[in-house]
Design an enzyme around this catalytic site. Structure first.
Site, PDB file in Angstrom:
ATOM      1  CD  GLU A 118      -4.447 -12.746  46.315  1.00  0.00           C
ATOM      2  OE1 GLU A 118      -5.632 -13.158  46.075  1.00  0.00           O
ATOM      3  OE2 GLU A 118      -4.274 -11.611  45.913  1.00  0.00           O
TER       4      GLU A 118
HETATM    5  C1  ACM Z   1      -6.401  -9.704  49.369  1.00  0.00           C
HETATM    6  O1  ACM Z   1      -7.712  -9.336  49.191  1.00  0.00           O
HETATM    7  N1  ACM Z   1      -5.566 -10.166  48.534  1.00  0.00           N
HETATM    8  C2  ACM Z   1      -6.015  -9.197  50.612  1.00  0.00           C
END
Ligand code: ACM
Length: 807
Positions: free
Chosen positions: A370
């Site tokens: 992310e």
């Molecule tokens: C995650 O849940 N961003 C690894």
């Protein structure tokens, strides 16, 4: 809806959620203890000669054979240990027996033998630590053998295996505290794990917990033979590990001014309460040593390049823009990430040097998930690195970033683990991939010859609810029931045998946006962690959910003894029912509920009038009859109250007794497709959308594809039309939508989907002929999706063909 969700990507799960209608909630009926098959045990052996219940071991051992008779452990029993390692385990057992049974056994060196004045050795518990063979693979270091006969108990194996054998032995001891003689069933166990990596993760960035709780977490992991603790130490909302060279990481980065209230992100409302804290290096060492003594490896995660806002708040010069930055107080994914400057790499190397010195594990987790590329796209510094290194885009720049850190960590003797985004732009040569956005990342990495740890949302995200949202404590959303965790096989079918060997194991992830307290963490982790432990340990072919549930009943009193605040499951037999009135059937339907408490000895209190059950509600003593008039809904609501006074949440089952919905008049003019109306506006509820005045556009849709309408602004759609059903029957509908959606048939709301991108189901009895369908959906931000499927009785779901509808 990335802004409103704690974790954008986690909204993308594909876990089918059960709706109120026709859904099975609660547990499958429990088998009687005598009927539980034992892995590897012949039925004859299991039933012969002993009145003791089947061993309720979790995880189930690889091989277990019941013998005849039993061993009685009492004050005349002697403990023997062949060396220091065995003695350490013997000491654990001795301490345990003193604490729980007030029984202090003598501990001697060597093997059982007759002592002065004895004709033969007294009954014994013998611990034999074996040397680890030079060529031993990781799994065989964890094997053990446990033999219980009337004469004694013999437990042997290499040190780690001996520790796991001791955990099995503990589970064979009675759960209740008593000074009575302890009876253990005669048996023989030969055990070793299926996977070498059996992990639990804990995010201490969003909320943190005292060192004592971290130790308890590790302790409970060890009891179920898990061996890796993934400690998620840095986040946008808080940097939680002391780094001596960069004191501002904890002075500034470990504190946030407040925390967003609930999930109320738009508009933002904070709680006004400063929140912070961190673990000192001494505390980290203490946790690592504590875990090591329990054969648990601690893998620290230091996130990069994303989820780094707390670090940027402390050291804004590491960002691509000047800042200043504040430690995050909102959940979600932030655009401000580390800038790929030389200064940043130097900083990270210095940080990692301190981290490496604290954690002996061969791995270090560098995050990698992310990380929006927005800032890098407009950063002169980042673009210069892309040009200098001959990279094609920002994904390759992320790959460059990670590979550089991998090279550095190699120089320090460590290998990296990263979330599956590290595949994008090219995988670092030696990286192990943690597959979380489903299995695709794990499959791709294994095919490239990389090691993989499976943690997909559909199995392993313990921040998702454990049942229908109406019964659960506040959580991220989603639904990940115990049986879904249990049902997971970490080796994807897509892999061949050689690729499958790269699957090191499986891990449960505990993200803590909504877990402010230790009690909340325990509620989310238990009992799902026990299901995960069995996924990780037990041979796939021996796993059976009904059998697991039976053994789990035996674990609850043990968890109670340690005051673990597990989620008390719904009683078995508490299931939603939809009954359709048949030809000539009376106008009242009687549903009988036979319930079994999920925890032995617990009391079920219930109501049948829709009110909240309380301590004054009747206690369940026998089958409940629920009378339901035609076209009405009635419910049984329960709470389960344990012997120690702890209560479950409210669970319920709804019974609908329905007549068929009559068909509407057939259309006179059959124009294919659904009519649609498109609205612009910032809707916060479906009611707002449905009350919206004027559409900005209307027309005919021959599919539910959103692409033709997609726009930057927020918008919503309503589709209407008629569908034809070929025969009388109960039709099932499944609606998936991001952000909000609802389905109406003949004016009745069949599904309301307030989740993000999950699938919810509903059913309705329909007469043959035409029925009116309306679908409402709106977009608030982030991802968007809409999918409607339906199924005739006994058929599989298929996409509703909007072309086949008429308007
Ligand atoms: C995650 O849940 N961003 C690894």
């Amino acid at each position: 809806m990335k802004d409103a969700l704690a974790k954008m990507g986690r909204s993308k799960l594909r876990v089918a959620m059960l709706s109120l209608v026709g859904a099975a909630i609660g547990l499958a009926p429990l088998a009687h203890a005598d009927e539980v098959p034992l892995a590897g045990a012949s039925k004859v052996a299991a039933n012969a000669g002993t009145a003791l219940a089947a061993p309720e071991l979790v995880p189930l051992p690889a091989k277990l054979l019941r013998g005849e008779g039993e061993f009685v452990l009492d004050a005349t029993t002697t403990l023997y240990a062949n060396n220091a390692e065995a003695r350490a385990i013997a000491q654990l057992l001795r301490d345990e027996l003193i604490a729980t049974q007030a029984l202090a056994l003598p501990l001697r060196s060597g093997a059982p033998r007759a002592h002065k004045g004895e004709a033969e050795p007294s009954r014994y518990v013998q611990l034999v630590a074996e040397p680890v063979a030079a060529h031993a693979d990781a799994r065989s270091k964890e094997r053990y053998t446990l033999e219980i006969t009337a004469r004694g108990i013999r437990l042997s194996g290499p040190p780690a295996g001996l520790f796991y054998g001791y955990q099995s032995l503990r589970q064979l001891l009675p759960a209740a505290r008593s000074a009575q003689a302890l009876r253990l069933p005669a048996l023989s166990i030969e055990d070793q794990p299926r996977f070498v990596y059996r992990g639990m993760h804990l995010d201490v960035g969003r909320h943190m917990y005292p060192v004592a709780f971290i130790k308890r977490y590790v302790d409970l992991m060890a009891q179920y033979k898990l061996n890796t603790f993934h400690w998620h130490l840095t986040e946008d909302q808080g940097w939680r590990i002391e780094i001596k060279r960069y004191p501002k990481l904890t002075k500034i980065g470990a504190q946030r001014k407040e925390t967003v209230l609930g999930r109320n992100i738009d508009p933002y409302v904070g709680d006004g309460k400063p929140y912070g804290g961190f673990y000192t290096q001494d505390e980290v060492r203490e946790v690592v040593a504590y875990a090591k003594a329990r054969h648990i490896m601690v893998i620290p995660e230091i996130e990069m390049p994303g989820h780094s806002l707390a670090a940027l708040a402390a050291y804004p010069e590491l960002a691509c823009t000047p800042g200043p930055f504040e430690v995050g107080s909102n959940w979600g994914v932030y655009d401000d990430i580390y800038c790929p400057k030389e200064e940043t790499f130097k900083f990270l190397e210095n940080v990692l040097d301190e981290v490496v010195a604290l954690f002996p594990a061969p791995y270090l987790h560098i995050g990698g998930d992310e990380a929006p590329k927005t800032r890098w796209q407009s950063s002169e510094v980042a673009q210069a690195v892309i040009r200098r290194e001959g990279l094609t885009d920002e994904h390759e720049l992320q790959s460059y970033f990670i590979q550089r850190m991998e090279k550095f960590l190699h120089s320090r003797g460590k290998r990296i683990i990263g979330w599956d985004e590290i595949l994008e732009g090219g995988l670092a040569p030696d990286a192990t991939v943690m597959s979380w956005r489903g299995e695709a990342g794990g499959i791709a990495a294994a095919r490239q010859g990389h090691d993989v740890i499976m943690t997909p949302t559909q199995c392993c995200y313990f921040d998702y609810g454990q049942g229908p949202a109406r019964h659960e404590q506040w959580n991220l959303g989603g639904e990940l029931s115990l049986d879904k965790v249990y049902g997971y096989d970490p080796v994807p079918k897509e892999l061949d045998a050689a690729q499958a060997r790269h699957v090191l194991g499986v891990q449960g992830n505990v993200w803590t946006e909504y877990l402010k307290t230790e009690a909340m963490v325990e509620y989310m982790v238990f009992p799902r962690m026990l299901a995960l432990a069995e996924v990780a340990w037990t041979p796939q072919g021996d796993r059976d959910f009904a059998d697991f549930q039976q053994r789990l009943r035996g674990q609850f009193p043990r968890l109670d003894r340690e005051q673990v605040g597990y989620r008390i499951p719904a009683p078995a037999g508490l299931k939603d029912v939809m009954q359709v009135q048949g030809q000539g059937a009376p106008d009242e339907f009687v549903q009988v509920f036979e319930l079994t408490a999920s925890v032995p000895g617990a009391t079920i209190r219930y109501t049948v009038d829709g009110s909240e059950p309380s301590d004054a509600s009747p206690a369940y003593e026998g089958p409940i009859e629920l009378r339901v008039p035609l076209d009405q809904v009635r419910s049984v609501r329960t709470v389960t109250v344990l012997g120690n006074g702890r209560r479950s949440g409210v669970h319920s089952a709804q019974v609908q007794y329905r007549s068929y919905r009559a068909a509407v008049a057939p259309p006179t003019r059959k124009s294919a497709g659904l009519s649609y109306r498109l609205y612009e506006g910032q809707f916060s509820t479906l009611d707002e959308l449905e009350a919206a005045a004027a559409p900005v556009e209307q027309g005919v849709a021959t599919s539910l594809d959103l692409a033709p309408y997609a726009r930057q602004s927020r918008y919503g759609l309503q589709y209407e039309g008629l569908i034809e059903v070929p025969a009388d029957g109960v039709y099932r509908f499944a609606l998936q939508g991001d952000d909000r959606s609802a389905l109406y048939v003949d004016g009745e709301r069949v599904i309301r989907n307030d989740s993000y991108d999950q699938t919810l189901e509903g059913s309705l009895p329909l007469r043959r002929g035409w029925h009116r369908l309306r679908l409402a959906w709106y977009q608030r931000g982030g991802g968007q999706s809409l999918r409607l499927r339906w199924a005739a009785p006994g058929q599989a779901l298929q996409d509703l063909d909007a072309k086949g509808a008429v308007h």
